[in-house]
Structures are given as C-alpha cells and as structure tokens.
Motif scaffolding. Structure first.
Motif, short mmCIF file in Angstrom:
data_model
loop_
_atom_site.label_atom_id
_atom_site.label_comp_id
_atom_site.label_asym_id
_atom_site.label_seq_id
_atom_site.Cartn_x
_atom_site.Cartn_y
_atom_site.Cartn_z
N GLU A 1 -8.79 3.14 -3.10
CA GLU A 1 -7.68 1.86 -3.46
C GLU A 1 -7.76 1.89 -5.12
N LEU A 2 -6.23 1.71 -5.59
CA LEU A 2 -5.89 1.86 -6.89
C LEU A 2 -4.96 0.78 -7.23
N LYS A 3 -5.52 -0.26 -8.13
CA LYS A 3 -4.40 -1.34 -8.46
C LYS A 3 -3.77 -0.83 -9.74
N ILE A 4 -2.79 -0.93 -10.00
CA ILE A 4 -1.71 -0.62 -10.83
C ILE A 4 -1.04 -1.94 -11.35
N SER A 5 -1.08 -2.27 -12.71
CA SER A 5 -0.42 -3.49 -13.27
C SER A 5 0.37 -2.89 -14.47
N GLY A 6 1.30 -3.69 -14.67
CA GLY A 6 2.00 -3.36 -16.06
C GLY A 6 2.95 -4.33 -16.60
N ILE A 7 3.59 -4.14 -17.55
CA ILE A 7 4.68 -5.16 -18.13
C ILE A 7 6.10 -4.37 -18.11
N SER A 8 7.03 -5.52 -18.48
CA SER A 8 8.47 -4.96 -18.51
C SER A 8 9.24 -5.73 -19.37
N THR A 9 10.48 -5.22 -19.62
CA THR A 9 11.33 -6.31 -20.50
C THR A 9 12.10 -7.23 -19.35
N LYS B 1 -5.89 3.75 1.07
CA LYS B 1 -5.52 4.86 2.12
C LYS B 1 -4.51 4.66 3.08
N ASP B 2 -3.88 3.59 3.22
CA ASP B 2 -2.77 3.37 4.27
C ASP B 2 -1.52 3.44 3.31
N SER B 3 -1.67 3.49 2.19
CA SER B 3 -0.05 3.44 1.40
C SER B 3 0.63 4.97 1.70
N PRO B 4 1.74 5.00 1.37
CA PRO B 4 2.68 6.23 1.48
C PRO B 4 2.02 7.22 0.35
N GLN B 5 1.54 6.57 -0.60
CA GLN B 5 0.90 7.46 -1.95
C GLN B 5 -0.34 7.09 -2.02
N THR B 6 -1.22 8.19 -2.36
CA THR B 6 -2.50 7.79 -2.77
C THR B 6 -2.82 8.57 -4.08
N ILE B 7 -4.19 8.34 -4.58
CA ILE B 7 -4.84 9.44 -5.69
C ILE B 7 -5.59 10.37 -5.08
N LYS B 8 -5.55 11.55 -5.85
CA LYS B 8 -6.15 12.48 -5.44
C LYS B 8 -7.49 12.79 -6.21
N GLN B 9 -8.45 13.44 -5.86
CA GLN B 9 -9.75 13.90 -7.09
C GLN B 9 -8.95 14.78 -8.04
#
Length: 152
Positions: free
Chosen positions: A74-82, A124-132
């Motif tokens: 699992e990977l949580k990504i967060s950010g900011i925008s204008t 793991k169920d997302s359409p994209q996942t991180i890899k080693q």
C-alpha cells in the motif's frame, strides 16, 4: 635497501585494472547526475492594467518525498496544487508512467472540489502498484477552463 620506482606508475597496472578504474569513474559521473534535485518556481503574472493576478497552474507531490524508501504494498500519496473550490480542476496520479492516470481525492478546506490538498492510495487491488526498486510518481492538474482561474 629500498625499492626504487622510475617513470609513470600507472603503466605498471595490468590492463584489466585500468579498465576497472575507467568503468568506476564513468559510473560515478553518471550516478552523480541522478542525485541532483531541481526545483522550479512559478510566479503570478499581472494581467493588463487591471489588478487581477492570473494564477499559474501547478501540482506537487509532498509525500512520499523524493528518495524516500517505502515498503512494497500500500502506498499513500499526497500533495498540493494551485486549485481551490472556485476552479474546475482535478488532480490525477500515475506510477511509473502507466496509463491511465488515476484520479486523486480532494482534501482541501473548500470541500470535495478543492484540490489545494489531495491524496490517493494505491494498494494491491489498484490498477497501478509500486514495484521493488525505484518508482516514478507523477501528478497532473487538469482544469476544464484554465483561463477562468484568476485572483483579485
């Protein structure tokens, strides 16, 4: 009794050792380019003679930070925008340039349409996942009518 060396000492090295030194030097030069971080700033521009400042569009991932090590899974990504709740914009994210981009969730103080803060979780169920290994995270701010994004 001492040992006396005459001439260029590098010529005494075997050919394989010379090649190894050259390969290490070349690798070191290329590896150093990967450790350089670039930062870009955007300025607001004054539009015409009115006191209206047009906001430059932008989006940035704030977590995880560049170079941060995260466990596979699992990977949580967060950010900011204008963006804020008065504009019609949306943030999308991808991992390792895979398509399609996946829509993030707005978490700004203005509610469900305020992408000034945003987040998305890949599992793991997302359409994209991180890899080693090394992964490339990208975010995109898309606005329906960017010319309407102004500040007074």
């Amino acid at each position: 009794m001492g040992i006396r060396m005459i001439g260029n000492h590098a010529n005494n090295l075997p050919l394989e050792s010379k090649r190894l030194v050259i390969v290490i030097l070349i690798f070191g030069i290329f590896a150093s380019f990967n450790w350089i971080n670039y930062t870009y700033a955007q300025e607001a521009k004054l539009s015409g003679t009115h006191n209206t400042t047009q906001q430059q569009h932008g989006v940035m991932i704030t977590s995880p930070t560049k170079g941060e090590q995260v466990p596979v899974g699992e990977l949580k990504i967060s950010g900011i925008s204008t963006d804020d709740d008065s504009t019609d914009c949306q943030v999308s994210v991808n991992i390792n340039d895979l398509k399609p981009l996946v829509n993030a969730t707005a978490t700004g103080p203005g509610g469900v349409n305020d992408y000034s803060n945003w987040t998305i979780t890949f599992d793991k169920d997302s359409p994209q996942t991180i890899k080693q290994g090394i992964n490339d995270l990208s975010s995109k701010l898309s606005c329906v009518n960017p010319s309407n994004v102004t500040r007074n």
